[in-house]
Design a protein around this motif. Structure first.
Motif, PDB file in Angstrom:
ATOM      1  N   ALA A   1      42.084  43.243  42.158  1.00  0.00           N
ATOM      2  CA  ALA A   1      40.783  43.902  42.277  1.00  0.00           C
ATOM      3  C   ALA A   1      39.768  42.836  42.693  1.00  0.00           C
ATOM      4  O   ALA A   1      40.050  41.640  42.617  1.00  0.00           O
ATOM      5  CB  ALA A   1      40.401  44.531  40.948  1.00  0.00           C
ATOM      6  N   GLN A   2      38.593  43.285  43.121  1.00  0.00           N
ATOM      7  CA  GLN A   2      37.561  42.338  43.562  1.00  0.00           C
ATOM      8  C   GLN A   2      36.544  42.042  42.468  1.00  0.00           C
ATOM      9  O   GLN A   2      35.654  41.205  42.638  1.00  0.00           O
ATOM     10  CB  GLN A   2      36.838  42.906  44.781  1.00  0.00           C
ATOM     11  CG  GLN A   2      37.743  43.139  45.972  1.00  0.00           C
ATOM     12  CD  GLN A   2      37.034  43.871  47.099  1.00  0.00           C
ATOM     13  OE1 GLN A   2      35.801  43.904  47.166  1.00  0.00           O
ATOM     14  NE2 GLN A   2      37.798  44.463  47.998  1.00  0.00           N
ATOM     15  N   ASN A   3      36.686  42.760  41.347  1.00  0.00           N
ATOM     16  CA  ASN A   3      35.701  42.624  40.266  1.00  0.00           C
ATOM     17  C   ASN A   3      36.185  43.462  39.094  1.00  0.00           C
ATOM     18  O   ASN A   3      37.057  44.326  39.271  1.00  0.00           O
ATOM     19  CB  ASN A   3      34.342  43.150  40.758  1.00  0.00           C
ATOM     20  CG  ASN A   3      33.255  43.121  39.696  1.00  0.00           C
ATOM     21  OD1 ASN A   3      33.203  42.222  38.871  1.00  0.00           O
ATOM     22  ND2 ASN A   3      32.387  44.123  39.722  1.00  0.00           N
TER      23      ASN A   3
ATOM     24  N   ILE B   1      39.554  39.150  41.235  1.00  0.00           N
ATOM     25  CA  ILE B   1      38.678  38.079  41.733  1.00  0.00           C
ATOM     26  C   ILE B   1      37.409  38.083  40.876  1.00  0.00           C
ATOM     27  O   ILE B   1      36.789  39.133  40.689  1.00  0.00           O
ATOM     28  CB  ILE B   1      38.296  38.325  43.218  1.00  0.00           C
ATOM     29  CG1 ILE B   1      39.550  38.339  44.100  1.00  0.00           C
ATOM     30  CG2 ILE B   1      37.310  37.270  43.710  1.00  0.00           C
ATOM     31  CD1 ILE B   1      39.292  38.786  45.552  1.00  0.00           C
ATOM     32  N   LEU B   2      37.041  36.940  40.350  1.00  0.00           N
ATOM     33  CA  LEU B   2      35.817  36.853  39.541  1.00  0.00           C
ATOM     34  C   LEU B   2      34.967  35.680  40.018  1.00  0.00           C
ATOM     35  O   LEU B   2      35.490  34.625  40.380  1.00  0.00           O
ATOM     36  CB  LEU B   2      36.167  36.663  38.059  1.00  0.00           C
ATOM     37  CG  LEU B   2      36.813  37.879  37.380  1.00  0.00           C
ATOM     38  CD1 LEU B   2      37.251  37.539  35.952  1.00  0.00           C
ATOM     39  CD2 LEU B   2      35.872  39.086  37.367  1.00  0.00           C
TER      40      LEU B   2
ATOM     41  N   GLU C   1      32.105  34.491  31.883  1.00  0.00           N
ATOM     42  CA  GLU C   1      32.904  34.137  30.701  1.00  0.00           C
ATOM     43  C   GLU C   1      33.441  35.423  30.048  1.00  0.00           C
ATOM     44  O   GLU C   1      34.622  35.537  29.726  1.00  0.00           O
ATOM     45  CB  GLU C   1      32.030  33.348  29.717  1.00  0.00           C
ATOM     46  CG  GLU C   1      32.757  32.983  28.457  1.00  0.00           C
ATOM     47  CD  GLU C   1      31.920  32.110  27.519  1.00  0.00           C
ATOM     48  OE1 GLU C   1      30.884  31.559  27.948  1.00  0.00           O
ATOM     49  OE2 GLU C   1      32.320  31.990  26.354  1.00  0.00           O
ATOM     50  N   GLN C   2      32.572  36.418  29.921  1.00  0.00           N
ATOM     51  CA  GLN C   2      32.993  37.695  29.300  1.00  0.00           C
ATOM     52  C   GLN C   2      33.996  38.436  30.186  1.00  0.00           C
ATOM     53  O   GLN C   2      34.960  39.020  29.710  1.00  0.00           O
ATOM     54  CB  GLN C   2      31.779  38.587  29.071  1.00  0.00           C
ATOM     55  CG  GLN C   2      30.790  38.038  28.055  1.00  0.00           C
ATOM     56  CD  GLN C   2      29.522  38.883  28.026  1.00  0.00           C
ATOM     57  OE1 GLN C   2      29.563  40.104  28.017  1.00  0.00           O
ATOM     58  NE2 GLN C   2      28.381  38.226  28.017  1.00  0.00           N
ATOM     59  N   LYS C   3      33.754  38.393  31.489  1.00  0.00           N
ATOM     60  CA  LYS C   3      34.666  39.089  32.408  1.00  0.00           C
ATOM     61  C   LYS C   3      36.048  38.433  32.392  1.00  0.00           C
ATOM     62  O   LYS C   3      37.072  39.118  32.437  1.00  0.00           O
ATOM     63  CB  LYS C   3      34.095  39.082  33.831  1.00  0.00           C
ATOM     64  CG  LYS C   3      32.889  39.986  33.986  1.00  0.00           C
ATOM     65  CD  LYS C   3      32.545  40.207  35.448  1.00  0.00           C
ATOM     66  CE  LYS C   3      31.406  41.214  35.570  1.00  0.00           C
ATOM     67  NZ  LYS C   3      31.337  41.874  36.855  1.00  0.00           N
ATOM     68  N   LEU C   4      36.063  37.107  32.347  1.00  0.00           N
ATOM     69  CA  LEU C   4      37.348  36.398  32.295  1.00  0.00           C
ATOM     70  C   LEU C   4      38.126  36.795  31.052  1.00  0.00           C
ATOM     71  O   LEU C   4      39.330  37.050  31.103  1.00  0.00           O
ATOM     72  CB  LEU C   4      37.104  34.887  32.263  1.00  0.00           C
ATOM     73  CG  LEU C   4      36.919  34.215  33.621  1.00  0.00           C
ATOM     74  CD1 LEU C   4      36.299  32.848  33.444  1.00  0.00           C
ATOM     75  CD2 LEU C   4      38.255  34.076  34.332  1.00  0.00           C
ATOM     76  N   LYS C   5      37.430  36.820  29.924  1.00  0.00           N
ATOM     77  CA  LYS C   5      38.083  37.189  28.657  1.00  0.00           C
ATOM     78  C   LYS C   5      38.643  38.603  28.738  1.00  0.00           C
ATOM     79  O   LYS C   5      39.753  38.873  28.288  1.00  0.00           O
ATOM     80  CB  LYS C   5      37.088  37.088  27.486  1.00  0.00           C
ATOM     81  CG  LYS C   5      36.664  35.669  27.166  1.00  0.00           C
ATOM     82  CD  LYS C   5      37.721  34.989  26.314  1.00  0.00           C
ATOM     83  CE  LYS C   5      37.278  33.587  25.907  1.00  0.00           C
ATOM     84  NZ  LYS C   5      38.355  32.763  25.373  1.00  0.00           N
ATOM     85  N   ALA C   6      37.828  39.524  29.301  1.00  0.00           N
ATOM     86  CA  ALA C   6      38.263  40.925  29.412  1.00  0.00           C
ATOM     87  C   ALA C   6      39.480  41.037  30.320  1.00  0.00           C
ATOM     88  O   ALA C   6      40.443  41.750  30.010  1.00  0.00           O
ATOM     89  CB  ALA C   6      37.118  41.781  29.951  1.00  0.00           C
ATOM     90  N   ALA C   7      39.455  40.311  31.435  1.00  0.00           N
ATOM     91  CA  ALA C   7      40.574  40.359  32.371  1.00  0.00           C
ATOM     92  C   ALA C   7      41.845  39.854  31.702  1.00  0.00           C
ATOM     93  O   ALA C   7      42.903  40.499  31.772  1.00  0.00           O
ATOM     94  CB  ALA C   7      40.251  39.513  33.603  1.00  0.00           C
TER      95      ALA C   7
ATOM     96  N   LYS D   1      45.412  38.433  35.895  1.00  0.00           N
ATOM     97  CA  LYS D   1      45.268  37.000  36.162  1.00  0.00           C
ATOM     98  C   LYS D   1      44.028  36.798  37.044  1.00  0.00           C
ATOM     99  O   LYS D   1      43.935  37.402  38.114  1.00  0.00           O
ATOM    100  CB  LYS D   1      46.528  36.480  36.862  1.00  0.00           C
ATOM    101  CG  LYS D   1      47.732  36.482  35.927  1.00  0.00           C
ATOM    102  CD  LYS D   1      49.016  36.208  36.640  1.00  0.00           C
ATOM    103  CE  LYS D   1      49.640  37.490  37.131  1.00  0.00           C
ATOM    104  NZ  LYS D   1      50.958  37.370  37.714  1.00  0.00           N
ATOM    105  N   PRO D   2      43.076  35.993  36.572  1.00  0.00           N
ATOM    106  CA  PRO D   2      41.833  35.829  37.336  1.00  0.00           C
ATOM    107  C   PRO D   2      41.972  34.878  38.525  1.00  0.00           C
ATOM    108  O   PRO D   2      42.645  33.852  38.436  1.00  0.00           O
ATOM    109  CB  PRO D   2      40.868  35.211  36.307  1.00  0.00           C
ATOM    110  CG  PRO D   2      41.552  35.303  34.982  1.00  0.00           C
ATOM    111  CD  PRO D   2      43.016  35.350  35.247  1.00  0.00           C
ATOM    112  N   ILE D   3      41.316  35.242  39.616  1.00  0.00           N
ATOM    113  CA  ILE D   3      41.121  34.318  40.745  1.00  0.00           C
ATOM    114  C   ILE D   3      39.653  33.927  40.660  1.00  0.00           C
ATOM    115  O   ILE D   3      38.767  34.727  40.988  1.00  0.00           O
ATOM    116  CB  ILE D   3      41.429  35.010  42.095  1.00  0.00           C
ATOM    117  CG1 ILE D   3      42.877  35.539  42.103  1.00  0.00           C
ATOM    118  CG2 ILE D   3      41.191  34.048  43.262  1.00  0.00           C
ATOM    119  CD1 ILE D   3      43.241  36.367  43.341  1.00  0.00           C
TER     120      ILE D   3
END
Ligand code: 3PY
Length: 252
Positions: free
Chosen positions: A64-66, A93-94, A111-117, A123-125
Motif C-alpha cells: 500500500a502507499q499509506n 510505504i510510509l 512513529e504511530q503508523k510504523l507501529k500500526a503497520a 513490512k514498512p518501506i
C-alpha cells in the motif's frame, strides 16, 4: 548478499482496467523470464489492492502507499494496516515526501503508523530524503540522520528487522533530476552507518536501502551498481511495464 528489491510506487495513477493490464503484463513476463535475484513489489492505489492480490501471481508482492495509525474506528475516508493485511498486502510505504509535504505527516505520526503497520504484520518501506535547499545548505546528512532517528529508530531490533529504507531526495522526485550514482552511494553508505549506530553492524549489513527519485530504465543500472544501493522505489517509470521490467533486470 543483501536482498535486491524493485518497488513500483504508482501514486494516484491508473484506472482499474489499466491497473489490471499492467499487473497482468508484469506477471506474464516474470513468469516467462523469472528473475531469481530480485524481489518485485507494486504499490497501486487502495481500491485495486484486493483484486490485484488475487491476480498478481507469486512473482509480485503487494504494497500500500499509506495506512492510518489507528486500527479501526470513526476515521472517515481512512484505511487501516489491518485492513490492508486482510486483503493480502505485505508492505506499506510510509513517510513518502509527498505525504510529508501535502498531508503534514511528521515523525510523531510516522512513529504511530510504523507501529500500526508492524502490529498488523505489514513490512514498512520507510522513506527519507532532503530538499534541494537542504542539500545546497549542505545540511542533507544531518537532516536525513534526524528523520531516521525521529521517525524510525524508535523501533526494537525485532521490529526494525522488517523494515526497508528508501532514500528519496525530494529534489529528484517527479522533476526528472536524478541523484548521480556518487550522490546516491554517499547517502546510502551514510544511512547504513546510522543503522549500525542505532542497532548493530549486522542490521546495517542486512537492511535493504532503495534509491527513489526519477530512477528509470536508463539510469537504474548505474544506480544499482553502487555498493550500498539495493534497488529502487520507482515512480513514473513503474507505470509502464516495459520500463519497469527493464529496471527489474538492471542488477548485474
Ligand atoms: C519518484 O521516483 O518519483 C518517487 O517518488 C518514487 O516513490
Amino acid at each position: 548478499m543483501r536482498r535486491q528489491i524493485v518497488a513500483g510506487n504508482w501514486k494516484m495513477n491508473k484506472t482499474y482496467p489499466e491497473a489490471l493490464a499492467l499487473v497482468n503484463e508484469l506477471a506474464t513476463d516474470l513468469q516467462n523470464n523469472p528473475v531469481s535475484n530480485v524481489e518485485v513489489i507494486v504499490a497501486p492505489p487502495f481500491p485495486y489492492l484486493a483484486a490485484l492480490s488475487d491476480k498478481k501471481g507469486d512473482a509480485i508482492q503487494l504494497s500500500a502507499q499509506n495506512c492510518h495509525q489507528k486500527d479501526s474506528g470513526a476515521f472517515t475516508g481512512e484505511v487501516s494496516a489491518t485492513m490492508l493485511a486482510s486483503v493480502g498486502c505485505e508492505y506499506v510505504i510510509l513517510g513518502h515526501s509527498e505525504r510529508r509535504q501535502y498531508f503534514q505527516e511528521d515523525s510523531m505520526l510516522l512513529e504511530q503508523k510504523l507501529k500500526a503497520a508492524l502490529a498488523a504484520g505489514l513490512k514498512p518501506i520507510f522513506c527519507c530524503g532532503e530538499s534541494l535547499e537542504q542539500r545546497e545548505q549542505e545540511i542533507h546528512f544531518d537532516f536525513v540522520a534526524q528523520q531516521l532517528k525521529d521517525g524510525l529508530f524508535h523501533l526494537s531490533n525485532e521490529e526494525f528487522d522488517k523494515v526497508i529504507i528508501a532514500y528519496e531526495p525530494i529534489w529528484a522526485i517527479g522533476t526528472g533530476r536524478t541523484a548521480s550514482s556518487e550522490q546516491a552511494q554517499e547517502m546510502h553508505e551514510f544511512i547504513r552507518e546510522q543503522v549500525s549506530r542505532a542497532y548493530d553492524a549486522e542490521a546495517a549489513l542486512k537492511t535493504p536501502i532503495l534509491y527513489g527519485g526519477s530512477c528509470n530504465a536508463q539510469n537504474a543500472k548505474e544506480l544499482f551498481a553502487c555498493k550500498d544501493v539495493d534497488g529502487g522505489l520507482i515512480g513514473g517509470a513503474a507505470l509502464k511495464s516495459a520500463d519497469f521490467l527493464t529496471i527489474i533486470r538492471s542488477f548485474q
